[in-house]
Scaffold this motif. Structure first.
Motif, PDB file in Angstrom:
ATOM      1  N   SER A  61     -29.483  -1.169  34.673  1.00 51.85           N
ATOM      2  CA  SER A  61     -27.634  -2.071  34.413  1.00 51.85           C
ATOM      3  C   SER A  61     -27.004  -2.860  35.975  1.00 51.85           C
ATOM      4  O   SER A  61     -27.463  -3.876  35.854  1.00 51.85           O
ATOM      5  CB  SER A  61     -26.984  -1.535  34.318  1.00 51.85           C
ATOM      6  OG  SER A  61     -26.246  -0.390  35.320  1.00 51.85           O
ATOM      7  N   GLN A  64     -30.624  -5.488  36.111  1.00 49.53           N
ATOM      8  CA  GLN A  64     -30.070  -6.493  35.106  1.00 49.53           C
ATOM      9  C   GLN A  64     -29.438  -7.440  35.586  1.00 49.53           C
ATOM     10  O   GLN A  64     -29.638  -8.514  35.171  1.00 49.53           O
ATOM     11  CB  GLN A  64     -29.405  -5.897  33.457  1.00 49.53           C
ATOM     12  CG  GLN A  64     -29.436  -6.547  32.468  1.00 49.53           C
ATOM     13  CD  GLN A  64     -28.649  -6.166  31.206  1.00 49.53           C
ATOM     14  OE1 GLN A  64     -28.201  -5.189  31.236  1.00 49.53           O
ATOM     15  NE2 GLN A  64     -29.192  -6.319  29.997  1.00 49.53           N
ATOM     16  N   ASP A  69     -35.525  -8.080  33.514  1.00 52.90           N
ATOM     17  CA  ASP A  69     -35.183  -7.308  32.057  1.00 52.90           C
ATOM     18  C   ASP A  69     -34.938  -6.112  31.714  1.00 52.90           C
ATOM     19  O   ASP A  69     -35.842  -5.190  32.743  1.00 52.90           O
ATOM     20  CB  ASP A  69     -36.381  -7.667  30.946  1.00 52.90           C
ATOM     21  CG  ASP A  69     -36.666  -7.050  29.965  1.00 52.90           C
ATOM     22  OD1 ASP A  69     -36.061  -7.906  28.803  1.00 52.90           O
ATOM     23  OD2 ASP A  69     -37.581  -5.994  30.127  1.00 52.90           O
ATOM     24  N   ARG A  70     -33.979  -5.618  30.896  1.00 48.68           N
ATOM     25  CA  ARG A  70     -33.344  -4.590  30.732  1.00 48.68           C
ATOM     26  C   ARG A  70     -34.159  -3.588  30.566  1.00 48.68           C
ATOM     27  O   ARG A  70     -33.917  -2.358  31.651  1.00 48.68           O
ATOM     28  CB  ARG A  70     -31.477  -4.727  30.106  1.00 48.68           C
ATOM     29  CG  ARG A  70     -31.153  -3.360  29.532  1.00 48.68           C
ATOM     30  CD  ARG A  70     -30.556  -2.874  31.267  1.00 48.68           C
ATOM     31  NE  ARG A  70     -29.542  -1.475  31.379  1.00 48.68           N
ATOM     32  CZ  ARG A  70     -28.600  -0.960  30.934  1.00 48.68           C
ATOM     33  NH1 ARG A  70     -28.210  -2.068  30.953  1.00 48.68           N
ATOM     34  NH2 ARG A  70     -28.312  -0.258  31.239  1.00 48.68           N
TER      35      ARG A  70
END
Ligand code: UDP
Length: 239
Positions: A61, A64, A69-70
């Motif tokens: 997180s 991100q 890109d998560r």
């Protein structure tokens, strides 16, 4: 409340932040404390499996938020947990001469075994410490969830959440001087009072399957074996 009874098999979840001693990388002092405490558990005859987080290196997180890109970021987080697993394995084997196996949810045959639940159980029955890496192997999950899922799948009797605080409080003890610690609470009460024990996915897995959770302070020497023996430390969350 009477004395808590001891456990035959437990899963210990350690946050990466603890493991890094608050910084980046692995803090040998913390790893040493954890290893010594795990060795005590093995000597007591109980079986222990371990899940370690990766927050001392990367959290998906957070990456991100910096534009990554998560899913890719989450894979970095999962790989980070494996480094912590190897550090713990090294301490357990070299300092305490324990038999250990690392099993990862993402296969990497040169480094660790693949996660095979029945094999993990066999290792535990032989007195080996099994360390689970790479979380559940899927982006958008956490190592808390891996701890709950592994505990359920390999038949652990409790999930031990080792923290930097003594247990679950009525409010954040760092900011609220009136905060009081619960010694016992039910899963339902945790939800109703909006208390933070683990992330929502991990917590609901435990609640739905009546998995007891013990939250306690990792840095109090001997606490892990106390929790395993059923001594009244920290907070017991049960149904
Ligand atoms: N992670 C994931 N799937 C999992 C477990 C972990 O994607 O099953 C990633 C996620 O990005 C997470 C990071 O790995 O932020 C490190 O794990 P976690 O945040 O649970 O570690 P902790 O906070 O316990 O140190």
């Amino acid at each position: 409340h009477g004395p808590r009874t001891g456990f035959r098999r437990v899963l210990l979840k350690l946050g990466g932040e603890m493991f890094g001693g608050g910084g980046l990388g692995v803090d040998p002092k913390v790893v040493e404390t954890v290893s010594r405490q795990i060795a005590e558990v093995v000597a007591s005859g109980a079986q222990i499996a371990v899940v370690i987080g990766g927050g001392n290196f990367f959290r998906g997180s957070e990456l991100q938020q910096r534009g990554m890109d998560r899913s890719r970021a989450d894979y970095m987080g999962m790989l980070a947990t494996v480094m912590n697993c190897l550090a713990l394995q090294d301490f357990l084997e070299r300092e305490h001469h324990l038999d250990t196996r690392v099993q990862t949810a993402i296969t990497m045959g040169q480094v660790a075994e693949a996660y095979i639940p029945r094999r993990a159980i066999r290792h535990l029955e032989k007195g080996r410490v099994v360390i689970f890496g790479a979380g559940v192997g899927m982006p958008f999950f956490s190592t808390d969830t891996a701890g709950a899922q592994r505990a359920l799948e390999i038949g652990c009797e409790a999930l031990l959440l080792a923290k930097g605080v003594d247990g679950v409080y009525t409010a954040d003890p760092k900011t609220d001087p009136t905060a009081e610690m619960y010694t016992e609470i039910t899963h339902r009460e945790v939800l109703e009072r909006g208390l933070k024990v683990a992330d929502a996915t991990a917590f609901s897995l435990c609640m739905d399957n009546k998995m007891p959770i013990i939250v306690f302070n990792l840095l109090t020497e001997g606490n892990i074996v106390r929790a395993v023996r059923g001594e009244r430390i920290g907070t017991l969350v049960s149904t």
